[in-house]
Design a protein around this motif. Structure first.
Motif, PDB file in Angstrom:
ATOM      1  N   PRO A  38       0.798  -1.238   0.000  1.00  0.00           N
ATOM      2  CA  PRO A  38       0.000   0.000   0.000  1.00  0.00           C
ATOM      3  C   PRO A  38       0.825   1.279   0.000  1.00  0.00           C
ATOM      4  O   PRO A  38       0.380   2.300  -0.526  1.00  0.00           O
ATOM      5  N   ASP A  39       2.045   1.245   0.579  1.00  0.00           N
ATOM      6  CA  ASP A  39       2.876   2.454   0.601  1.00  0.00           C
ATOM      7  C   ASP A  39       3.692   2.621  -0.678  1.00  0.00           C
ATOM      8  O   ASP A  39       4.509   3.543  -0.783  1.00  0.00           O
ATOM      9  N   GLY A  57      14.369 -10.797   0.469  1.00  0.00           N
ATOM     10  CA  GLY A  57      13.228  -9.946   0.133  1.00  0.00           C
ATOM     11  C   GLY A  57      11.912 -10.452   0.685  1.00  0.00           C
ATOM     12  O   GLY A  57      10.872  -9.778   0.571  1.00  0.00           O
ATOM     13  N   MET A  58      11.908 -11.622   1.288  1.00  0.00           N
ATOM     14  CA  MET A  58      10.673 -12.168   1.856  1.00  0.00           C
ATOM     15  C   MET A  58      10.210 -11.308   3.033  1.00  0.00           C
ATOM     16  O   MET A  58      11.034 -10.701   3.721  1.00  0.00           O
ATOM     17  N   ALA A  59       8.903 -11.278   3.267  1.00  0.00           N
ATOM     18  CA  ALA A  59       8.387 -10.390   4.327  1.00  0.00           C
ATOM     19  C   ALA A  59       7.114 -10.946   4.952  1.00  0.00           C
ATOM     20  O   ALA A  59       6.284 -11.554   4.276  1.00  0.00           O
ATOM     21  N   GLY A  60       7.019 -10.721   6.243  1.00  0.00           N
ATOM     22  CA  GLY A  60       5.784 -10.956   6.976  1.00  0.00           C
ATOM     23  C   GLY A  60       5.324  -9.617   7.524  1.00  0.00           C
ATOM     24  O   GLY A  60       6.075  -8.950   8.239  1.00  0.00           O
ATOM     25  N   ILE A  61       4.100  -9.199   7.166  1.00  0.00           N
ATOM     26  CA  ILE A  61       3.658  -7.828   7.447  1.00  0.00           C
ATOM     27  C   ILE A  61       2.307  -7.853   8.153  1.00  0.00           C
ATOM     28  O   ILE A  61       1.427  -8.638   7.805  1.00  0.00           O
ATOM     29  N   ILE A  62       2.158  -6.960   9.129  1.00  0.00           N
ATOM     30  CA  ILE A  62       0.860  -6.759   9.783  1.00  0.00           C
ATOM     31  C   ILE A  62       0.433  -5.321   9.554  1.00  0.00           C
ATOM     32  O   ILE A  62       1.135  -4.384   9.924  1.00  0.00           O
ATOM     33  N   TYR A  63      -0.736  -5.172   8.933  1.00  0.00           N
ATOM     34  CA  TYR A  63      -1.301  -3.845   8.688  1.00  0.00           C
ATOM     35  C   TYR A  63      -2.539  -3.634   9.543  1.00  0.00           C
ATOM     36  O   TYR A  63      -3.340  -4.558   9.735  1.00  0.00           O
ATOM     37  N   THR A  78       1.592   0.321   9.676  1.00  0.00           N
ATOM     38  CA  THR A  78       2.335  -0.941   9.732  1.00  0.00           C
ATOM     39  C   THR A  78       2.668  -1.261  11.180  1.00  0.00           C
ATOM     40  O   THR A  78       3.401  -0.519  11.829  1.00  0.00           O
ATOM     41  N   GLU A  79       2.130  -2.368  11.680  1.00  0.00           N
ATOM     42  CA  GLU A  79       2.411  -2.780  13.054  1.00  0.00           C
ATOM     43  C   GLU A  79       3.696  -3.596  13.137  1.00  0.00           C
ATOM     44  O   GLU A  79       4.402  -3.552  14.149  1.00  0.00           O
ATOM     45  N   LEU A  80       3.992  -4.351  12.074  1.00  0.00           N
ATOM     46  CA  LEU A  80       5.192  -5.181  12.083  1.00  0.00           C
ATOM     47  C   LEU A  80       5.564  -5.537  10.649  1.00  0.00           C
ATOM     48  O   LEU A  80       4.694  -5.846   9.836  1.00  0.00           O
ATOM     49  N   ILE A  81       6.851  -5.478  10.329  1.00  0.00           N
ATOM     50  CA  ILE A  81       7.355  -5.986   9.056  1.00  0.00           C
ATOM     51  C   ILE A  81       8.734  -6.570   9.304  1.00  0.00           C
ATOM     52  O   ILE A  81       9.617  -5.903   9.848  1.00  0.00           O
ATOM     53  N   ASP A  82       8.906  -7.856   8.941  1.00  0.00           N
ATOM     54  CA  ASP A  82      10.167  -8.545   9.160  1.00  0.00           C
ATOM     55  C   ASP A  82      10.147  -9.816   8.312  1.00  0.00           C
ATOM     56  O   ASP A  82       9.221 -10.039   7.529  1.00  0.00           O
ATOM     57  N   GLU A  92      -9.680  -6.128  13.449  1.00  0.00           N
ATOM     58  CA  GLU A  92      -8.955  -7.097  12.640  1.00  0.00           C
ATOM     59  C   GLU A  92      -7.824  -6.433  11.859  1.00  0.00           C
ATOM     60  O   GLU A  92      -7.995  -5.331  11.333  1.00  0.00           O
ATOM     61  N   GLU A  93      -6.695  -7.107  11.797  1.00  0.00           N
ATOM     62  CA  GLU A  93      -5.549  -6.635  11.030  1.00  0.00           C
ATOM     63  C   GLU A  93      -5.414  -7.468   9.752  1.00  0.00           C
ATOM     64  O   GLU A  93      -5.944  -8.576   9.661  1.00  0.00           O
ATOM     65  N   LEU A  94      -4.698  -6.907   8.779  1.00  0.00           N
ATOM     66  CA  LEU A  94      -4.356  -7.643   7.568  1.00  0.00           C
ATOM     67  C   LEU A  94      -2.942  -8.179   7.740  1.00  0.00           C
ATOM     68  O   LEU A  94      -2.000  -7.417   7.946  1.00  0.00           O
ATOM     69  N   ILE A  95      -2.802  -9.495   7.672  1.00  0.00           N
ATOM     70  CA  ILE A  95      -1.503 -10.143   7.846  1.00  0.00           C
ATOM     71  C   ILE A  95      -1.107 -10.766   6.510  1.00  0.00           C
ATOM     72  O   ILE A  95      -1.868 -11.549   5.933  1.00  0.00           O
ATOM     73  N   VAL A  96       0.065 -10.414   6.018  1.00  0.00           N
ATOM     74  CA  VAL A  96       0.546 -10.901   4.720  1.00  0.00           C
ATOM     75  C   VAL A  96       1.873 -11.625   4.911  1.00  0.00           C
ATOM     76  O   VAL A  96       2.778 -11.115   5.577  1.00  0.00           O
TER      77      VAL A  96
END
Length: 310
Positions: free
Chosen positions: A117-118, A159-165, A176-180, A146-150
């Motif tokens: 989204p950014d 380049g892999m990512a786990g993201i919580i929006y 963004t609550e978490l990206i790692d 509810e959050e969106l978790i990708v």
């Protein structure tokens, strides 16, 4: 007859001014103040005024019909914008509320353009299937929304990512609550263990260990904060650390040649296995792992027709 009509007109006017302005006992559940456009007096006033001008024996019944229309509009306006956490929980396959619509719009953009989204572009290795990526709409931080978790893995490792929006009403956008790295384990006490993408530290090859980061959910900030980073020092691979310091034998009380390095609050501490296990237990305690209902990232699941993985 005139008195009866006047009373009816006053009731109608009072009902018109109440649309979009009522506040109930559940006001504390409101996530963000939402501005509802006021009813335009010119249109509604004309409707009432027109009724008033048509002075006849059935004038009162016409005004009552107008009141019924106003009631219908009032009820409809109450469901157009979700106000409480319960309103946000719309199952897949049903009509999505604004938050879920924003989440699924972001998923469509990610699926088609590999873009967050950014505007951040994620890599994509075309020999891999996009359905290997996963997502979930789930209240992972237990804040009632509810959050969106990708989980994005169809690219090179780094380049892999786990993201919580989360969806921010005030900004009409995402936070963004978490990206790692996507190797993430969530616990029901708010802790998250995230493995590093590579093991290039002093750990060498230790069974059942991989360097990782501990995050902890901060309710006030509504985000996950880094609590500690954990690595290890295996003497069998490295006699000296990065600064050329010899392996501290005095700390290796069990004599296995392995120490665990915990970095928290800007300070490093080397621990033997027993001390390390006690420290780790202090972070996780009796918390249980959270099973997130991920679905594969496909056109069907993004359209709301998919089902959770077994």
């Amino acid at each position: 007859m005139k008195k009866k009509y006047l009373i009816t007109f006053i009731i109608a006017a009072l009902m018109l001014t109440s649309v979009g302005c009522s506040k109930g006992e559940d006001e504390e559940d409101v996530i963000q103040p939402i501005i509802i456009e006021p009813v335009e007096e010119t249109e509604q006033g004309k409707a009432v005024a027109g009724t008033k001008k048509e002075s006849s024996e059935d004038g009162a019944s016409e005004a009552e019909e107008h009141i019924d229309v106003v009631k219908e509009k009032e009820e409809a306006s109450k469901t157009e914008i979700p106000l409480s956490a319960e309103d946000l929980k719309v199952p897949q396959g049903e009509e999505f509320n604004p938050v879920n619509k924003a989440y699924y719009s972001a998923l469509e953009q990610l699926y088609k353009n590999y873009t967050l989204p950014d505007g951040t572009e994620l890599g994509y290795d075309e020999i891999l299937d996009l359905s290997e990526n996963q997502f979930a709409i789930y209240d992972i931080d237990q804040d009632g929304r509810e959050e969106l978790i990708v989980i994005w893995t169809t690219t090179y490792t780094a380049g892999m990512a786990g993201i919580i929006y989360d969806y921010d009403y005030s900004a009409n956008g995402f936070t963004t609550e978490l990206i790692d790295f996507p190797a993430q384990t969530f616990y029901d006490n708010g802790a998250v263990e995230v493995l590093l993408s590579h093991n290039h530290g002093l750990a060498g090859n230790i069974d059942d260990f991989w360097p990782y980061t501990f995050y902890q959910y901060d309710k006030g900030a509504d985000t996950y904060l880094c609590a500690a980073q954990v690595d290890a020092w295996n003497r069998a691979y490295y006699e000296l650390d990065y600064d050329g310091t010899p392996f501290p034998e005095e700390l290796d009380t069990d004599g296995d040649g392995i120490l665990y390095r915990v970095t928290a609050g800007g300070h490093d501490k080397l621990m033997d296995l027993e001390e390390y296990n006690n420290w780790r237990d202090s972070v996780i305690g009796g918390a249980k792992k959270v099973e997130i209902p991920f679905v594969k990232m496909t056109e069907e699941s993004i359209s709301g027709k998919g089902s959770a993985d077994e």
